[in-house]
Design an enzyme around this catalytic site. Structure first.
Site, PDB file in Angstrom:
ATOM      1  N   LYS A  64      44.171  35.749  19.319  1.00 47.81           N
ATOM      2  CA  LYS A  64      43.957  35.213  20.650  1.00 47.81           C
ATOM      3  C   LYS A  64      44.918  35.445  21.909  1.00 47.81           C
ATOM      4  O   LYS A  64      44.501  35.577  22.778  1.00 47.81           O
ATOM      5  CB  LYS A  64      43.915  33.530  20.159  1.00 47.81           C
ATOM      6  CG  LYS A  64      43.863  32.861  21.399  1.00 47.81           C
ATOM      7  CD  LYS A  64      42.359  32.971  22.088  1.00 47.81           C
ATOM      8  CE  LYS A  64      42.502  32.589  23.585  1.00 47.81           C
ATOM      9  NZ  LYS A  64      42.029  31.242  23.833  1.00 47.81           N
ATOM     10  N   CYS A  72      44.709  29.778  30.700  1.00 46.67           N
ATOM     11  CA  CYS A  72      44.824  30.641  29.647  1.00 46.67           C
ATOM     12  C   CYS A  72      45.577  31.992  29.873  1.00 46.67           C
ATOM     13  O   CYS A  72      46.531  32.247  29.420  1.00 46.67           O
ATOM     14  CB  CYS A  72      43.405  30.999  29.286  1.00 46.67           C
ATOM     15  SG  CYS A  72      42.370  29.470  28.815  1.00 46.67           S
TER      16      CYS A  72
HETATM   17  N1  SAJ Z   1      40.604  37.770  37.478  1.00 47.62           N
HETATM   18  C1  SAJ Z   1      40.903  38.629  38.346  1.00 47.62           C
HETATM   19  N2  SAJ Z   1      40.317  39.924  37.975  1.00 47.62           N
HETATM   20  C2  SAJ Z   1      39.382  40.257  37.098  1.00 47.62           C
HETATM   21  C3  SAJ Z   1      39.247  38.981  36.285  1.00 47.62           C
HETATM   22  C4  SAJ Z   1      39.844  37.899  36.348  1.00 47.62           C
HETATM   23  O1  SAJ Z   1      41.991  38.673  39.172  1.00 47.62           O
HETATM   24  O2  SAJ Z   1      38.937  41.168  37.138  1.00 47.62           O
HETATM   25  C5  SAJ Z   1      41.416  36.448  37.366  1.00 47.62           C
HETATM   26  C6  SAJ Z   1      40.460  35.348  37.861  1.00 47.62           C
HETATM   27  O3  SAJ Z   1      40.232  35.078  39.062  1.00 47.62           O
HETATM   28  C7  SAJ Z   1      41.245  34.198  37.066  1.00 47.62           C
HETATM   29  C8  SAJ Z   1      42.130  34.863  36.003  1.00 47.62           C
HETATM   30  O4  SAJ Z   1      42.019  36.112  36.087  1.00 47.62           O
HETATM   31  O5  SAJ Z   1      42.148  33.739  38.180  1.00 47.62           O
HETATM   32  C9  SAJ Z   1      41.475  34.376  34.743  1.00 47.62           C
HETATM   33  O6  SAJ Z   1      39.934  34.570  34.538  1.00 47.62           O
HETATM   34  P1  SAJ Z   1      39.321  35.213  33.514  1.00 47.62           P
HETATM   35  O7  SAJ Z   1      37.814  34.831  33.926  1.00 47.62           O
HETATM   36  O8  SAJ Z   1      39.774  36.458  33.160  1.00 47.62           O
HETATM   37  O9  SAJ Z   1      39.542  34.177  32.248  1.00 47.62           O
HETATM   38  P2  SAJ Z   1      39.751  32.601  31.929  1.00 47.62           P
HETATM   39  O10 SAJ Z   1      41.015  32.212  31.881  1.00 47.62           O
HETATM   40  O11 SAJ Z   1      38.706  32.148  32.460  1.00 47.62           O
HETATM   41  O12 SAJ Z   1      39.154  32.698  30.264  1.00 47.62           O
HETATM   42  C10 SAJ Z   1      39.909  33.635  29.339  1.00 47.62           C
HETATM   43  C11 SAJ Z   1      39.005  34.615  28.626  1.00 47.62           C
HETATM   44  N3  SAJ Z   1      39.857  35.695  27.842  1.00 47.62           N
HETATM   45  C12 SAJ Z   1      39.648  36.880  27.961  1.00 47.62           C
HETATM   46  O13 SAJ Z   1      38.584  37.165  28.794  1.00 47.62           O
HETATM   47  C13 SAJ Z   1      40.317  37.764  26.839  1.00 47.62           C
HETATM   48  C14 SAJ Z   1      38.208  33.815  27.613  1.00 47.62           C
HETATM   49  O14 SAJ Z   1      37.456  34.598  26.817  1.00 47.62           O
HETATM   50  C15 SAJ Z   1      39.223  32.664  26.786  1.00 47.62           C
HETATM   51  O15 SAJ Z   1      38.402  31.858  25.989  1.00 47.62           O
HETATM   52  C16 SAJ Z   1      40.096  32.052  27.629  1.00 47.62           C
HETATM   53  O16 SAJ Z   1      40.867  32.910  28.526  1.00 47.62           O
HETATM   54  C17 SAJ Z   1      40.958  31.057  26.945  1.00 47.62           C
HETATM   55  O17 SAJ Z   1      40.446  29.843  27.048  1.00 47.62           O
HETATM   56  O18 SAJ Z   1      41.729  31.538  26.259  1.00 47.62           O
END
Ligand code: SAJ
Length: 416
Positions: A214, A268
């Site tokens: 994870k 996360c």
């Molecule tokens: N973000 C970017 N650029 C991107 C993608 C995301 O700047 O291309 C930013 C988002 O705006 C946000 C942050 O990253 O601020 C995190 O967002 P996210 O959509 O990447 O992830 P989370 O935190 O909403 O959810 C993640 C997910 N992990 C992965 O995709 C590997 C989710 O599957 C997990 O269950 C979750 O963390 C968790 O609970 O750990």
């Protein structure tokens, strides 16, 4: 479905616990949800939700109306217990496991032989094992698992949640599920519970590997976003549109760069990689650097806004979005919130904050008389500068004419 589990107790009714509880209830199980927050408990018992997540309201309403889901403040007897409480970090980027251990202590008095305990909270390697040790102290009478064997007593497993906020209800069912048993018998027990609602594959492993898996997923994503954020700084200095740039290498069959933004937020990805760094500081160099790059991005955006605002004596700045990502109400670790709060403190003009998912400005703005929560139309009408901090759909849909003669800083590339 024929199953040994008919009653489940879910501890923690937040973004993971509540959807899990409601999903289990929708499969006909008798589910008791536990939370220390009385407001959350009362809201759920009225068939309503205290958090924003697409489709969750409908699922919870149906679960409560059917009588299969009840919320309480103290754990009750059940065959399986799911711990879904926060695992934030504390000073020095060290994991704070106090909620996890508090949850174990809360369920300990009602545990019986043969029960299954599942830790879903994202946890540093070794947490499940530490829970086994604590359980042996709390309830030595139960035949609690020790030395990698549950001996037919209480079963223990780590099954990390991996759902994406905004798509939780679908991903809870469709994603593959990693099940890390304290021993193989524990893993098999836990698989029996998840088979009741997971349509993805169920993959069995041990608890430590599941914990690390994870953390690895979120660290991988953080490193990839850091790469995009680093590119955005390089491109800015060279007059290149970073979003157009990224589209080009992404046409290569083996390149897939993520998107730059104002920084990385949420509970996360902005947190979990630190659990790896904390455990192996000498080796986790790339993971640490990625965290530092992403954490530095809000400051860079703030400086950019202040520089562009210099030509106005009292600039009116519209900040579009406070949430940590699109179409949710979650402000935890949000870079957008950090930027807007700092702007309110150091900007001589007026800050027009637009966040359609909240009703009032959060505590960070207390005392900032120059900041107001307004609707999108008012902000676009009045602003000299428009800063996009979150790619909510309502912002993406803004007609370009509404931005004519405004200075636009689009940290998400939505109006490219
Ligand atoms: N973000 C970017 N650029 C991107 C993608 C995301 O700047 O291309 C930013 C988002 O705006 C946000 C942050 O990253 O601020 C995190 O967002 P996210 O959509 O990447 O992830 P989370 O935190 O909403 O959810 C993640 C997910 N992990 C992965 O995709 C590997 C989710 O599957 C997990 O269950 C979750 O963390 C968790 O609970 O750990």
């Amino acid at each position: 479905m024929n199953s040994k589990f008919s009653r489940v107790c879910v501890v923690g009714l937040g973004y993971i616990g509540l959807p899990t509880a409601a999903t289990l209830a929708s499969r006909g199980l008798d589910v008791v949800g536990v939370d220390v927050n009385e407001h959350a408990v009362n809201t759920i018992n009225q068939g309503k939700v205290h958090i924003v997540e697409p489709e969750l309201d409908v699922l919870v309403r149906a679960a409560v109306l059917s009588g299969n889901l009840r919320a309480v403040t103290k754990p009750e007897r059940a065959q399986a217990f799911i711990i879904a409480v926060p695992t934030p970090f504390k000073n020095g980027m060290k994991p704070d496991l106090s909620y996890v251990f508090a949850a174990l202590e809360a369920i300990a008095p009602v545990l019986e032989r043969g029960n299954l305990i599942i830790l879903e909270s994202t946890s540093p390697v070794g947490t499940t094992e530490a829970l086994a040790q604590r359980l042996a102290e709390l309830r030595p009478d139960l035949g609690t698992p020790t030395q990698r064997s549950c001996k037919g007593g209480v079963h223990l497993a780590h099954c990390p949640e991996r759902v994406l906020p905004g798509k939780v209800i679908r991903e809870l069912v469709e994603n593959d599920r990693i099940i890390g048993g304290y021993c193989p018998c524990c893993a098999a027990e836990a698989a029996g519970l998840y088979k009741l609602f997971v349509r993805g594959q169920i993959i069995l492993t041990d608890d430590k590997t599941a914990e690390m898996a994870k953390l690895t997923e979120n660290a991988f994503r953080d490193v990839n976003i850091a790469f995009a954020n680093e590119l955005s700084l390089i491109c800015d200095g060279q007059g290149i549109n970073v979003w157009e740039l990224i589209r080009l290498p992404n046409r290569h069959p083996r390149v897939s760069i993520l998107q730059p933004g104002p920084g990385v937020g949420g509970h996360c990805i902005a947190v979990d990689p630190w659990f790896i760094v904390d455990a192996a500081p000498e080796h986790a160099r790339l993971i640490r650097t990625a965290r530092e790059i992403n954490d530095a991005k809000p400051r860079w955006v703030l400086d950019k806004i202040l520089t562009r605002a210099e030509r106005f004596k009292n600039p009116r700045i519209a900040c579009l979005g406070l949430a940590f990502k699109a179409n949710i109400d979650d402000l935890r670790e949000s870079p957008a919130l950090k930027i807007a709060v700092e702007l309110a403190q150091c900007c001589p003009g007026e800050l027009l904050v637009v966040e359609p998912f909240i009703d009032a400005l959060p505590a960070g703005f207390d005392g900032a008389a120059n900041a107001r929560l307004v609707d999108l139309d008012e902000a676009l009408e009045a602003a000299d500068l428009v800063v996009v901090l979150v790619d909510h759909d309502v912002f993406t849909a803004v007609p370009r004419e509404a931005l004519a003669e405004k200075i636009v800083i689009d940290t998400r590339g939505i109006w490219n």
